[in-house]
Design an enzyme around this catalytic site. Structure first.
Site, PDB file in Angstrom:
ATOM      1  N   HIS A 259       0.802  -1.224   0.000  1.00 56.26           N
ATOM      2  CA  HIS A 259       0.000   0.000   0.000  1.00 56.26           C
ATOM      3  C   HIS A 259       0.837   1.278   0.000  1.00 56.26           C
ATOM      4  O   HIS A 259       0.280   2.367  -0.150  1.00 56.26           O
ATOM      5  CB  HIS A 259      -0.978   0.010   1.178  1.00 56.26           C
TER       6      HIS A 259
ATOM      7  N   ASP B  90      -9.889  -0.460   3.649  1.00 56.92           N
ATOM      8  CA  ASP B  90      -8.705  -1.003   4.322  1.00 56.92           C
ATOM      9  C   ASP B  90      -9.058  -1.320   5.769  1.00 56.92           C
ATOM     10  O   ASP B  90      -9.876  -0.623   6.383  1.00 56.92           O
ATOM     11  CB  ASP B  90      -7.588   0.045   4.271  1.00 56.92           C
TER      12      ASP B  90
ATOM     13  N   HIS C 248      -6.829  -0.916   7.961  1.00 57.98           N
ATOM     14  CA  HIS C 248      -5.949   0.020   8.659  1.00 57.98           C
ATOM     15  C   HIS C 248      -6.084   1.409   8.043  1.00 57.98           C
ATOM     16  O   HIS C 248      -6.274   1.535   6.829  1.00 57.98           O
ATOM     17  CB  HIS C 248      -4.490  -0.421   8.547  1.00 57.98           C
TER      18      HIS C 248
ATOM     19  N   ASP D 198      -3.609   3.606   7.828  1.00 63.20           N
ATOM     20  CA  ASP D 198      -2.331   3.928   7.164  1.00 63.20           C
ATOM     21  C   ASP D 198      -2.015   5.416   7.269  1.00 63.20           C
ATOM     22  O   ASP D 198      -1.618   6.056   6.281  1.00 63.20           O
ATOM     23  CB  ASP D 198      -2.373   3.485   5.697  1.00 63.20           C
TER      24      ASP D 198
ATOM     25  N   HIS E  53       4.082   0.827   4.426  1.00 63.09           N
ATOM     26  CA  HIS E  53       2.706   0.772   3.916  1.00 63.09           C
ATOM     27  C   HIS E  53       1.718   1.365   4.918  1.00 63.09           C
ATOM     28  O   HIS E  53       0.534   1.488   4.602  1.00 63.09           O
ATOM     29  CB  HIS E  53       2.303  -0.643   3.506  1.00 63.09           C
TER      30      HIS E  53
ATOM     31  N   ASP F 291      -7.394  -2.234  -0.446  1.00 65.36           N
ATOM     32  CA  ASP F 291      -6.441  -3.133   0.192  1.00 65.36           C
ATOM     33  C   ASP F 291      -7.134  -4.477   0.419  1.00 65.36           C
ATOM     34  O   ASP F 291      -8.268  -4.519   0.919  1.00 65.36           O
ATOM     35  CB  ASP F 291      -5.990  -2.528   1.518  1.00 65.36           C
TER      36      ASP F 291
ATOM     37  N   ASP G  45      -6.815  -6.546   2.671  1.00 65.84           N
ATOM     38  CA  ASP G  45      -7.218  -6.815   4.057  1.00 65.84           C
ATOM     39  C   ASP G  45      -8.492  -6.096   4.466  1.00 65.84           C
ATOM     40  O   ASP G  45      -8.973  -6.270   5.578  1.00 65.84           O
ATOM     41  CB  ASP G  45      -6.081  -6.559   5.041  1.00 65.84           C
TER      42      ASP G  45
ATOM     43  N   GLU H 202      -1.695  -5.051  -1.812  1.00 72.56           N
ATOM     44  CA  GLU H 202      -1.414  -5.995  -0.726  1.00 72.56           C
ATOM     45  C   GLU H 202      -1.794  -7.436  -1.032  1.00 72.56           C
ATOM     46  O   GLU H 202      -1.800  -8.281  -0.136  1.00 72.56           O
ATOM     47  CB  GLU H 202      -2.069  -5.544   0.593  1.00 72.56           C
TER      48      GLU H 202
END
Length: 310
Positions: free
Chosen positions: A99, A126, A128, A130, A143, A228, A230, A273
């Site tokens: 990412h 995502d 997260h 980030d 990332h 992403d 995830d 990712e």
């Protein structure tokens, strides 16, 4: 949404915690992304993979930072390449890679939107946020910093100077479920909208997304989607090095993509990712391709549907 798209592979993994996502572009190609989009009537051009030519040394006081030199080089390369793809008036698709990729794509797209006199909005899908800075990251995995960087946070001198930034108020994060204290503080100090999985459990994905899309439309903005792997629950998408239980379901993810297509507002896309080394017979790569197909208009039934009959 345009009826043409350009695909660019970005085989980078310098910002990730585990090796393997540099194989992401090859896996997405193998899963048939270009063919799927072509079958939907799009004119698809695959530009191959971006490559680094030089990696200059960089320094920062945070000794935890990993692969700072290489990450900055990828960001610079993407900042050079992305504007060319946008000027072709296509929808560019950037296939990662980790990412950190978005630290290069988003500023370049923001600069292009600014040239057109329009704001860039970002939908960040995502687990997260980030939103670490180079000072606050303790893992040193880069990332985790792109949002702080492209919104103009301080402390990014080793990275390229920005010609344009994204207004935090023009960001919608969806799917959050792994946020550390420093990131909570950064989010609280900005006007971005952060939707965690509890909110999605309570109200669903459609309401927050539709409200955001109305804001994009009212502002005549460009819309970049940064996806992403995830974001998805690991039970359906295991091929990611940062799995967090409780992610988006198959139908939640497809609904988001379908609503994005219906809006006609998406101007660019990151896919990041994907780590094929962790996949199960390509199931995650195939799911990503299916989601992109929904984003570009693949449907099961033409809507509106008739009334249900038992």
């Amino acid at each position: 949404m345009a009826n043409r798209c350009q695909i660019l592979g970005v085989p980078m993994q310098c910002g990730a915690s585990q090796a393997g996502c540099l194989m992401g572009p090859a896996a997405i190609r193998t899963a048939g992304l270009a063919g799927i989009l072509t079958s939907q009537g799009l004119d698809v051009q695959d530009l191959g993979d971006l490559a680094l030519t030089t990696v200059a040394p960089r320094q920062h006081q945070n000794a935890a930072l990993r692969n700072l030199d290489e990450a900055a080089a990828w960001i610079e390369a993407l900042m050079r390449e992305a504007p060319q793809m946008v000027r072709a008036d296509d929808v560019p698709i950037f296939m990662g890679g980790d990412h950190t990729l978005s630290a290069g794509t988003v500023p370049a797209l923001a600069a292009r939107a600014m040239e057109a006199g329009r704001p860039l909005f970002v939908l960040w899908l995502d687990a997260h946020p980030d939103i670490h800075t180079l000072d606050t990251t303790t893992s040193g995995n880069l990332h985790g910093v792109p949002v702080a960087y492209f919104t103009g946070a301080n402390g990014f001198d080793p990275f390229p100077a920005l010609n344009a930034t994204v207004n935090p108020a023009d960001i919608l994060m969806m799917g959050l479920r792994s946020v550390d204290p420093a990131e909570r503080s950064h989010i609280a100090g900005r006007e971005l909208t952060a939707i965690d999985m509890r909110t999605i459990d309570e109200v669903g994905v459609a309401g927050p997304l539709k409200a955001f899309l109305e804001r994009v439309r009212a502002a005549n903005g460009h819309l970049h989607v940064s996806f992403d792997v995830d974001f998805l629950d690991p039970s359906i998408a295991p091929a990611v090095g940062t799995t967090v239980p409780g992610g988006a379901t198959f139908r939640e993810a497809h609904l988001i993509m379908e609503l994005l297509h219906d809006s006609g507002l998406v101007t660019s896309l990151d896919l990041v990712e994907l780590n094929p080394f962790l996949d199960e017979r390509g199931r995650t790569a195939h799911l990503i391709c299916d989601l992109v197909a929904s984003l570009f208009g693949r449907t099961i039934l033409d809507r509106p549907t008739g009334s249900y009959r038992s």
